[in-house]
Write a protein that holds these residues in place. Structure first.
Motif, PDB file in Angstrom:
ATOM      1  N   LEU A  58     -30.338  17.372 -31.693  1.00 34.44           N
ATOM      2  CA  LEU A  58     -31.440  18.304 -31.971  1.00 34.44           C
ATOM      3  C   LEU A  58     -32.382  17.563 -32.896  1.00 34.44           C
ATOM      4  O   LEU A  58     -32.007  17.227 -34.020  1.00 34.44           O
ATOM      5  CB  LEU A  58     -30.924  19.536 -32.704  1.00 34.44           C
ATOM      6  N   LEU A  59     -33.601  17.311 -32.428  1.00 35.64           N
ATOM      7  CA  LEU A  59     -34.474  16.395 -33.156  1.00 35.64           C
ATOM      8  C   LEU A  59     -35.801  17.066 -33.495  1.00 35.64           C
ATOM      9  O   LEU A  59     -36.574  17.416 -32.605  1.00 35.64           O
ATOM     10  CB  LEU A  59     -34.696  15.150 -32.284  1.00 35.64           C
ATOM     11  N   ASP A  60     -36.049  17.241 -34.802  1.00 34.84           N
ATOM     12  CA  ASP A  60     -37.318  17.797 -35.252  1.00 34.84           C
ATOM     13  C   ASP A  60     -38.401  16.731 -35.111  1.00 34.84           C
ATOM     14  O   ASP A  60     -38.150  15.545 -35.332  1.00 34.84           O
ATOM     15  CB  ASP A  60     -37.181  18.241 -36.714  1.00 34.84           C
ATOM     16  N   VAL A  61     -39.598  17.154 -34.729  1.00 36.73           N
ATOM     17  CA  VAL A  61     -40.695  16.188 -34.584  1.00 36.73           C
ATOM     18  C   VAL A  61     -41.217  15.745 -35.944  1.00 36.73           C
ATOM     19  O   VAL A  61     -41.392  14.550 -36.203  1.00 36.73           O
ATOM     20  CB  VAL A  61     -41.853  16.784 -33.752  1.00 36.73           C
ATOM     21  N   ARG A  62     -41.459  16.721 -36.820  1.00 37.97           N
ATOM     22  CA  ARG A  62     -42.065  16.406 -38.115  1.00 37.97           C
ATOM     23  C   ARG A  62     -41.002  16.045 -39.134  1.00 37.97           C
ATOM     24  O   ARG A  62     -40.276  16.921 -39.620  1.00 37.97           O
ATOM     25  CB  ARG A  62     -42.881  17.594 -38.618  1.00 37.97           C
ATOM     26  N   LEU A  63     -40.892  14.783 -39.418  1.00 41.05           N
ATOM     27  CA  LEU A  63     -39.912  14.290 -40.377  1.00 41.05           C
ATOM     28  C   LEU A  63     -40.605  13.335 -41.338  1.00 41.05           C
ATOM     29  O   LEU A  63     -41.577  12.682 -40.962  1.00 41.05           O
ATOM     30  CB  LEU A  63     -38.793  13.523 -39.647  1.00 41.05           C
ATOM     31  N   PRO A  64     -40.118  13.247 -42.561  1.00 39.36           N
ATOM     32  CA  PRO A  64     -40.665  12.235 -43.464  1.00 39.36           C
ATOM     33  C   PRO A  64     -40.233  10.850 -42.974  1.00 39.36           C
ATOM     34  O   PRO A  64     -39.199  10.729 -42.327  1.00 39.36           O
ATOM     35  CB  PRO A  64     -40.024  12.579 -44.806  1.00 39.36           C
ATOM     36  N   GLY A  65     -41.015   9.839 -43.278  1.00 39.32           N
ATOM     37  CA  GLY A  65     -40.677   8.493 -42.794  1.00 39.32           C
ATOM     38  C   GLY A  65     -40.957   8.421 -41.310  1.00 39.32           C
ATOM     39  O   GLY A  65     -41.965   8.948 -40.841  1.00 39.32           O
ATOM     40  N   ILE A  66     -40.054   7.821 -40.548  1.00 33.68           N
ATOM     41  CA  ILE A  66     -40.296   7.752 -39.107  1.00 33.68           C
ATOM     42  C   ILE A  66     -40.141   9.157 -38.516  1.00 33.68           C
ATOM     43  O   ILE A  66     -39.205   9.883 -38.846  1.00 33.68           O
ATOM     44  CB  ILE A  66     -39.385   6.718 -38.395  1.00 33.68           C
ATOM     45  N   GLY A  68     -40.012  12.249 -35.404  1.00 27.35           N
ATOM     46  CA  GLY A  68     -39.072  12.511 -34.319  1.00 27.35           C
ATOM     47  C   GLY A  68     -39.342  11.695 -33.062  1.00 27.35           C
ATOM     48  O   GLY A  68     -38.418  11.265 -32.385  1.00 27.35           O
ATOM     49  N   PHE A  69     -40.617  11.487 -32.765  1.00 20.07           N
ATOM     50  CA  PHE A  69     -40.954  10.697 -31.577  1.00 20.07           C
ATOM     51  C   PHE A  69     -40.435   9.270 -31.694  1.00 20.07           C
ATOM     52  O   PHE A  69     -39.902   8.697 -30.748  1.00 20.07           O
ATOM     53  CB  PHE A  69     -42.472  10.653 -31.373  1.00 20.07           C
ATOM     54  N   GLU A  70     -40.631   8.713 -32.891  1.00 17.24           N
ATOM     55  CA  GLU A  70     -40.212   7.329 -33.104  1.00 17.24           C
ATOM     56  C   GLU A  70     -38.673   7.235 -33.076  1.00 17.24           C
ATOM     57  O   GLU A  70     -38.113   6.289 -32.528  1.00 17.24           O
ATOM     58  CB  GLU A  70     -40.768   6.820 -34.441  1.00 17.24           C
ATOM     59  N   THR A  88     -40.383  21.542 -32.005  1.00 23.07           N
ATOM     60  CA  THR A  88     -41.784  21.336 -32.363  1.00 23.07           C
ATOM     61  C   THR A  88     -42.337  22.615 -32.976  1.00 23.07           C
ATOM     62  O   THR A  88     -41.796  23.698 -32.776  1.00 23.07           O
ATOM     63  CB  THR A  88     -42.638  20.991 -31.128  1.00 23.07           C
ATOM     64  N   ALA A  89     -43.439  22.484 -33.723  1.00 21.77           N
ATOM     65  CA  ALA A  89     -44.110  23.660 -34.279  1.00 21.77           C
ATOM     66  C   ALA A  89     -45.079  24.201 -33.232  1.00 21.77           C
ATOM     67  O   ALA A  89     -45.446  23.506 -32.276  1.00 21.77           O
ATOM     68  CB  ALA A  89     -44.841  23.298 -35.565  1.00 21.77           C
ATOM     69  N   ARG A  90     -45.508  25.448 -33.442  1.00 20.88           N
ATOM     70  CA  ARG A  90     -46.326  26.116 -32.440  1.00 20.88           C
ATOM     71  C   ARG A  90     -47.627  25.374 -32.141  1.00 20.88           C
ATOM     72  O   ARG A  90     -48.110  25.390 -31.014  1.00 20.88           O
ATOM     73  CB  ARG A  90     -46.634  27.543 -32.906  1.00 20.88           C
ATOM     74  N   ASP A  91     -48.198  24.733 -33.157  1.00 17.26           N
ATOM     75  CA  ASP A  91     -49.484  24.062 -32.955  1.00 17.26           C
ATOM     76  C   ASP A  91     -49.319  22.631 -32.445  1.00 17.26           C
ATOM     77  O   ASP A  91     -50.219  21.826 -32.523  1.00 17.26           O
ATOM     78  CB  ASP A  91     -50.296  24.072 -34.254  1.00 17.26           C
ATOM     79  N   GLU A  92     -48.134  22.321 -31.934  1.00 19.41           N
ATOM     80  CA  GLU A  92     -47.890  20.948 -31.477  1.00 19.41           C
ATOM     81  C   GLU A  92     -47.629  20.893 -29.974  1.00 19.41           C
ATOM     82  O   GLU A  92     -46.852  20.072 -29.506  1.00 19.41           O
ATOM     83  CB  GLU A  92     -46.697  20.352 -32.239  1.00 19.41           C
ATOM     84  N   GLU A  93     -48.297  21.801 -29.244  1.00 16.80           N
ATOM     85  CA  GLU A  93     -48.093  21.884 -27.796  1.00 16.80           C
ATOM     86  C   GLU A  93     -48.197  20.517 -27.128  1.00 16.80           C
ATOM     87  O   GLU A  93     -47.419  20.157 -26.266  1.00 16.80           O
ATOM     88  CB  GLU A  93     -49.121  22.830 -27.168  1.00 16.80           C
ATOM     89  N   ILE A  98     -45.631  14.318 -24.889  1.00 21.34           N
ATOM     90  CA  ILE A  98     -45.240  13.009 -25.418  1.00 21.34           C
ATOM     91  C   ILE A  98     -43.725  12.912 -25.499  1.00 21.34           C
ATOM     92  O   ILE A  98     -43.123  11.925 -25.086  1.00 21.34           O
ATOM     93  CB  ILE A  98     -45.842  12.801 -26.829  1.00 21.34           C
ATOM     94  N   GLY A  99     -43.106  13.987 -26.023  1.00 20.11           N
ATOM     95  CA  GLY A  99     -41.654  13.989 -26.171  1.00 20.11           C
ATOM     96  C   GLY A  99     -40.936  13.801 -24.851  1.00 20.11           C
ATOM     97  O   GLY A  99     -40.013  13.000 -24.732  1.00 20.11           O
ATOM     98  N   LEU A 100     -41.386  14.512 -23.835  1.00 24.92           N
ATOM     99  CA  LEU A 100     -40.732  14.411 -22.526  1.00 24.92           C
ATOM    100  C   LEU A 100     -40.936  13.017 -21.937  1.00 24.92           C
ATOM    101  O   LEU A 100     -40.040  12.449 -21.329  1.00 24.92           O
ATOM    102  CB  LEU A 100     -41.271  15.486 -21.577  1.00 24.92           C
ATOM    103  N   GLU A 101     -42.127  12.455 -22.167  1.00 31.09           N
ATOM    104  CA  GLU A 101     -42.382  11.099 -21.663  1.00 31.09           C
ATOM    105  C   GLU A 101     -41.504  10.071 -22.353  1.00 31.09           C
ATOM    106  O   GLU A 101     -41.121   9.072 -21.765  1.00 31.09           O
ATOM    107  CB  GLU A 101     -43.862  10.733 -21.860  1.00 31.09           C
ATOM    108  N   LEU A 102     -41.179  10.333 -23.610  1.00 29.94           N
ATOM    109  CA  LEU A 102     -40.356   9.384 -24.368  1.00 29.94           C
ATOM    110  C   LEU A 102     -38.868   9.552 -24.063  1.00 29.94           C
ATOM    111  O   LEU A 102     -38.050   8.795 -24.563  1.00 29.94           O
ATOM    112  CB  LEU A 102     -40.586   9.568 -25.871  1.00 29.94           C
ATOM    113  N   GLY A 103     -38.512  10.570 -23.282  1.00 32.42           N
ATOM    114  CA  GLY A 103     -37.106  10.714 -22.905  1.00 32.42           C
ATOM    115  C   GLY A 103     -36.405  11.901 -23.522  1.00 32.42           C
ATOM    116  O   GLY A 103     -35.176  11.961 -23.525  1.00 32.42           O
TER     117      GLY A 103
END
Ligand code: CA
Length: 239
Positions: A58-66, A68-70, A88-93, A98-103
């Motif tokens: 379970l991977l949150d997108v918004r993280l400090p440092g690198i 979620g995408f990275e 993801t947050a609601r405003d990150e449609e 991007i997430g699906l493209e990254l796997g």
């Protein structure tokens, strides 16, 4: 000590920096019988994901440092195939694409209900590991994408069913039930005699193990699961 986690629940890694959210999800998943690990940053999540190969991330997108995408990109680059559910947050449609493209395998928009989360997790586990994934609490041994269902005597790697002879299954069952425990050939022979009145000697154990590896391992000459302990016998790899 025998580690019971190997024959119990699916393992789930939560990568989320918001402590209250992470703990809430962790508690709910544990109630469902899952074995849960928390990581509080992208770096930590990446380390745990590549080291432990959890059954699901379970991977949150918004993280400090690198972010979620990275983390996702590096997890996939490292060859880790565990299903990933992105948060993801609601405003990150736009992030979903991007997430699906990254796997990523699925995504969920915050705030979400725990029931929705559970149903997504179950669906992902089923898709990745087949029916066996439902067996949280069942007699199932997992190691990476290898799943051994002791009750149904079935073995899978990911979606792929592996057909073993009864003798091969018994050897695998004994070894995998106690990862790291070294079995001598004569011990294995005794265990097989209990199971079936087999007329075999210690050399035939080598033959069975060799066949087992051919079916199970990506590279039978460098086994990831059933390992030779030189001069002693065999042991199943520890996590
Ligand atoms: Ca966050």
């Amino acid at each position: 000590m025998y580690d019971r986690r190997h024959e119990m629940a699916a393992t789930i890694l939560i990568v989320e920096d918001e402590h209250a959210v992470a703990r809430g999800i962790q508690y709910a998943l544990q109630q469902e019988g899952y074995d849960v690990t928390l990581a509080r940053s992208g770096e930590e999540g990446l380390e745990v994901a590549t080291r432990d190969a959890p059954d699901l991330v379970l991977l949150d997108v918004r993280l400090p440092g690198i972010d979620g995408f990275e983390v996702l990109r590096r997890i996939r680059a490292a060859g880790t195939k565990s299903p990933v559910l992105m948060l993801t947050a609601r405003d990150e449609e736009v992030d979903k694409v991007i997430g699906l493209e990254l796997g990523a395998d699925d995504y969920l928009t915050k705030p979400f209900g725990l029931r929705e989360l559970m149903s997504r997790i179950r669906a992902l586990l089923r898709r990745a590991y087949g029916d066996l994934a439902d067996a949280a609490g069942g007699r199932v041994i997992r190691h990476g994408d290898l799943v051994i269902d002791l009750d149904r005597r079935r073995v899978q790697r990911g979606q792929r069913r592996i057909s073993l002879t009864p003798t091969e299954f018994e050897i695998l069952r004994h070894l995998a039930s106690k990862p790291g425990r070294v079995y001598t050939r004569s011990e294995l022979l005794d265990l097989l005699r209990d199971y079936d009145a087999l007329d075999q000697d210690e050399k035939t154990i080598n033959v069975h193990v060799s066949h087992l590896r051919d079916k199970l391992e990506d590279d039978p000459s460098h086994p990831a699961f059933v390992q030779t302990v030189r001069g002693v016998g065999y042991a199943f790899a520890e996590r």
